[in-house]
Design an enzyme around this catalytic site. Structure first.
Site, mmCIF file in Angstrom:
data_model
loop_
_atom_site.group_PDB
_atom_site.id
_atom_site.type_symbol
_atom_site.label_atom_id
_atom_site.label_comp_id
_atom_site.label_asym_id
_atom_site.label_seq_id
_atom_site.Cartn_x
_atom_site.Cartn_y
_atom_site.Cartn_z
ATOM 1 N N ASN A 19 44.890 36.739 38.158
ATOM 2 C CA ASN A 19 44.448 35.665 39.065
ATOM 3 C C ASN A 19 44.134 34.391 38.285
ATOM 4 O O ASN A 19 44.432 33.287 38.739
ATOM 5 C CB ASN A 19 43.231 36.115 39.869
ATOM 6 N N ARG A 91 30.879 42.126 37.395
ATOM 7 C CA ARG A 91 29.419 42.231 37.408
ATOM 8 C C ARG A 91 28.849 41.585 38.655
ATOM 9 O O ARG A 91 29.410 40.610 39.148
ATOM 10 C CB ARG A 91 28.833 41.510 36.205
ATOM 11 N N HIS A 109 38.251 39.025 46.454
ATOM 12 C CA HIS A 109 37.926 40.445 46.650
ATOM 13 C C HIS A 109 39.124 41.156 47.280
ATOM 14 O O HIS A 109 39.706 40.652 48.242
ATOM 15 C CB HIS A 109 36.699 40.574 47.559
ATOM 16 N N THR A 141 27.539 34.368 47.908
ATOM 17 C CA THR A 141 26.138 34.253 48.300
ATOM 18 C C THR A 141 25.393 35.435 47.679
ATOM 19 O O THR A 141 26.009 36.258 46.992
ATOM 20 C CB THR A 141 25.979 34.274 49.832
ATOM 21 N N LEU A 144 26.347 40.882 48.086
ATOM 22 C CA LEU A 144 27.630 41.203 47.458
ATOM 23 C C LEU A 144 28.790 41.191 48.458
ATOM 24 O O LEU A 144 28.739 41.880 49.481
ATOM 25 C CB LEU A 144 27.531 42.591 46.804
HETATM 26 C C1 GRF Z 1 41.644 41.624 41.677
HETATM 27 O O1 GRF Z 1 42.220 42.587 42.505
HETATM 28 C C2 GRF Z 1 40.409 41.056 42.308
HETATM 29 O O2 GRF Z 1 40.453 41.004 43.684
HETATM 30 C C3 GRF Z 1 39.365 42.048 41.879
HETATM 31 O O3 GRF Z 1 39.717 42.386 40.558
HETATM 32 C C4 GRF Z 1 41.116 42.232 40.393
HETATM 33 C C5 GRF Z 1 41.325 41.341 39.215
HETATM 34 O O4 GRF Z 1 42.662 41.263 38.831
HETATM 35 N N1 GRF Z 1 38.055 41.508 42.056
HETATM 36 P P1 GRF Z 1 43.110 40.287 37.664
HETATM 37 O O5 GRF Z 1 42.194 40.553 36.465
HETATM 38 O O6 GRF Z 1 43.012 38.889 38.145
HETATM 39 O O7 GRF Z 1 44.518 40.681 37.353
#
Ligand code: GRF
Length: 215
Positions: A19, A91, A109, A141, A144
């Site tokens: 990401n 975390r 998420h 926020t 979680l």
């Molecule tokens: C993603 O699926 C994100 O939604 C989740 O952790 C994963 C991270 O993937 N919170 P990356 O490290 O960006 O490949």
């Protein structure tokens, strides 16, 4: 309001950083008016750190281990980003840190929130027999995975799906919706006001939904 300069973004990661890569690419290609100023990880071995280094972005390892959040908070205070993005940061942040960045912190998420907050979402979707799954970008926020939702990517779950196939498909969508949300924020189009998201001055009662294209 349009910013006179690119929005300065700090990205927090714990793992692969795909990401993060989507954000790096979107910024480099001028698809979003943002500059990633720093990548912070609680894990020194996070492969995403290498992605940041390759892109010439400052990296910091901080906030790992119990009671180390003040270190992370201090690092963010020093960097002073316009926006903090949690992109696979594993975390849970404490209320003080979250409050300090209220309206300026996004999380991605892997589920169609409010369904399946927390971990192991792909497995839980299959166990629940859900017909749809996806990913959500939301403002962070104190609760979680419960902050105001901005945009979702939605896929139809098929009988052949496994946790791995769902993870793959959801990931692809994350790489679309995260840069989209960051781009809106950077352009001053996306705001959090009185606990509600607005896009172009219009309240988002429901998140924007992007459907997976049939392959
Ligand atoms: C993603 O699926 C994100 O939604 C989740 O952790 C994963 C991270 O993937 N919170 P990356 O490290 O960006 O490949």
């Amino acid at each position: 309001m349009t910013r006179a300069r690119p929005a300065r973004v700090a990205v927090l990661i714990s793992g692969e950083g795909t990401n993060l890569q989507a954000l790096i690419d979107a910024a480099a290609e001028g698809r979003i008016d943002a500059r990633i100023d720093a990548v912070l990880s609680d894990r020194p071995a996070a492969p995403g750190l290498e992605r940041a280094r390759r892109a010439g972005i400052e990296t910091r390892v901080t906030g790992g281990g119990k009671g180390r959040e003040p270190e992370l908070a201090a690092a963010l205070q020093e960097i002073e980003p316009d926006l903090v993005v949690l992109a696979g940061f594993m975390r849970v942040l404490g209320p003080d840190l979250v409050r300090r960045h209220a309206g300026r912190m996004l999380n991605i998420h892997p589920s169609l929130l409010p369904r399946h907050r927390g971990l192991n979402t792909h497995q839980r979707v299959l166990e629940s027999g859900d017909t749809h799954h996806g990913a959500t970008v939301h403002f962070v926020t104190e609760q979680l995975d419960a902050g105001p939702r901005i945009i979702q990517y939605r896929i139809a779950v098929s009988r052949e799906d496994t946790p791995e196939s769902l993870a793959r498909r959801v990931h692809r969508g994350e790489h679309i919706i995260l840069p989209q949300a960051v781009g809106w924020f950077a352009d001053g189009r996306l705001r959090l006001e009185a606990g509600m998201c607005s896009l172009d001055g219009v309240r988002l009662e429901e998140p924007i939904v992007i459907e997976e294209e049939a392959s």
